[in-house]
Design an enzyme around this catalytic site. Structure first.
Site, mmCIF file in Angstrom:
data_model
loop_
_atom_site.group_PDB
_atom_site.id
_atom_site.type_symbol
_atom_site.label_atom_id
_atom_site.label_comp_id
_atom_site.label_asym_id
_atom_site.label_seq_id
_atom_site.Cartn_x
_atom_site.Cartn_y
_atom_site.Cartn_z
ATOM 1 N N SER A 1 0.844 -1.190 0.000
ATOM 2 C CA SER A 1 0.000 0.000 0.000
ATOM 3 C C SER A 1 0.886 1.249 0.000
ATOM 4 O O SER A 1 1.716 1.405 -0.889
ATOM 5 C CB SER A 1 -0.942 -0.032 1.210
ATOM 6 O OG SER A 1 -1.969 0.911 1.054
ATOM 7 N N ASP B 1 -5.687 -3.071 -3.001
ATOM 8 C CA ASP B 1 -4.653 -2.857 -1.990
ATOM 9 C C ASP B 1 -4.001 -4.160 -1.528
ATOM 10 O O ASP B 1 -4.683 -5.125 -1.169
ATOM 11 C CB ASP B 1 -5.289 -2.160 -0.786
ATOM 12 C CG ASP B 1 -4.273 -1.549 0.154
ATOM 13 O OD1 ASP B 1 -3.307 -2.236 0.517
ATOM 14 O OD2 ASP B 1 -4.442 -0.378 0.519
#
Length: 359
Positions: free
Chosen positions: A21, A171
């Site tokens: 991320s 993500d």
């Protein structure tokens, strides 16, 4: 930098840098080459990058009942942010650089929502799987596409005489909020491959050369956790849908805390593992998108104070980080920097001798 001069960069010292991320963005910025084939960013520039760009990636709305209701309504039918600024920013900063061009090995996890399985962008895997050689900007957009916050990211790579591969990414924190264990796995696989080919030394003591620095992004303190069995036992689909991101993210991170010490002990490297994490953040400070000037400055102060705190390890019974009697984080980082500097000088000297012999 103090040890080896102002041109020193983290990519010069670490054999592999991993991030998920926002950590994936940091990984790319620290390892992507600039026009001089040096890292695009120095570590000290990362803070200013976030202070400047976060308010534009996550534009803040006025806090009143009407805007809050409008935001909640939008989230029912699409991501909270369109991601356009982030996408343009990453394209601009990272350009056309691809995975194989990083200045040291990197590992960036993402999650392919179409295949329902993790995708690990690893430079170690490129020889066997050239389809992973995506642009760093696409990888970063994918690994940071947090569900409900930013849209999923689709792209294709071309490889091996015109073949294509599709990616449908969200993500990486869905699979590996803390990618330390995945990075260790990738290095271990490489060691096994080299050993089987006679390249890597056979002495098992070589495993003790693992040196791991793991940096967390912080989590709320236990007393600020907003869930308990009494409050969630009557939840239906809607209640769980808006909390599952928190649940999976925290579970992924905690499982890494659970496994990492054991794995490193098996590799005779338990004393070479430094985890720095703050688990005393407020709910606002630990949020994904509260990018107000006040909150960003508070986070900077948290990071500065964290240097003075004791080195800690997660208590797996309570989930709380407790002092491990190894001095402060600042002292541990200084010790680690000295080890890395010494190792780099030894490697540079070996390369120089090898070069002389080859001539």
């Amino acid at each position: 930098m103090k040890l080896d001069g102002k041109e020193a960069r983290l990519a010069d010292y670490f054999d592999v840098i991993a991030g998920t991320s926002t950590g994936g963005l940091v990984t790319a910025m620290l390892t992507a080459p600039n026009d001089d084939n040096r890292p695009l960013f120095a570590a000290e520039q990362i803070k200013d990058f976030y202070l400047h760009h976060c308010p534009k990636i996550f534009p803040q709305e006025r806090r009143n009942p009407i805007s809050r209701a409008a935001r909640m309504f939008r989230c029912l039918f699409g991501p909270k942010y369109d991601g356009k600024y982030l996408h343009l920013l990453l394209r601009e900063k990272l350009g056309d650089a691809k995975l194989h061009q990083t200045l040291t090995n990197i590992v960036i996890p993402a999650f392919d929502i179409k295949k329902l399985q993790p995708t690990i962008f690893s430079t170690y895997q490129l020889m066997k799987n050239p389809s992973l050689d995506a642009s760093l900007s696409d990888i970063c957009i994918g690994t940071s596409a947090a569900p409900t916050y930013l849209p999923a990211h689709y792209f294709e790579t071309k490889y091996s005489e015109g073949q294509t591969r599709q990616f449908n990414l969200i993500d990486g924190g869905v699979a590996a909020n803390n990618p330390t264990l995945i990075a260790i796995d990738q290095v271990t696989r490489e060691m096994i491959t080299r050993k089987s080919s006679g390249i890597f030394p056979q002495d098992p003591k070589e495993h003790g050369r693992f040196l791991v620095l793991s940096l967390g992004t912080g989590s709320p303190q236990v007393k600020d956790q907003k869930y308990d069995a009494k409050s969630v036992k009557k939840w239906g689909c809607f209640g769980w849908l808006i909390t599952l991101v928190d649940v999976f993210s925290r579970a992924s991170s905690d499982m890494a805390d659970y496994h990492n010490p054991t794995v490193l002990q098996a590799l005779h490297s338990q004393e070479n593992y430094l985890r720095i994490q703050d688990d005393t953040l407020t709910r606002v400070m630990s949020s994904v998108d509260v990018a107000t000037k006040e909150n960003l400055e508070d986070l900077v102060r948290v990071g500065e104070k964290l240097l003075k705190k004791a080195v800690s390890r997660a208590n797996l019974e309570t989930g709380i980080y407790e002092p491990s009697h190894q001095g402060t984080n600042e002292e541990a980082l200084i010790r680690l920097a000295q080890i890395l500097s010494k190792e780099k000088r030894l490697r540079d000297a070996t390369l120089s001798i090898t070069h002389l012999h080859s001539n």
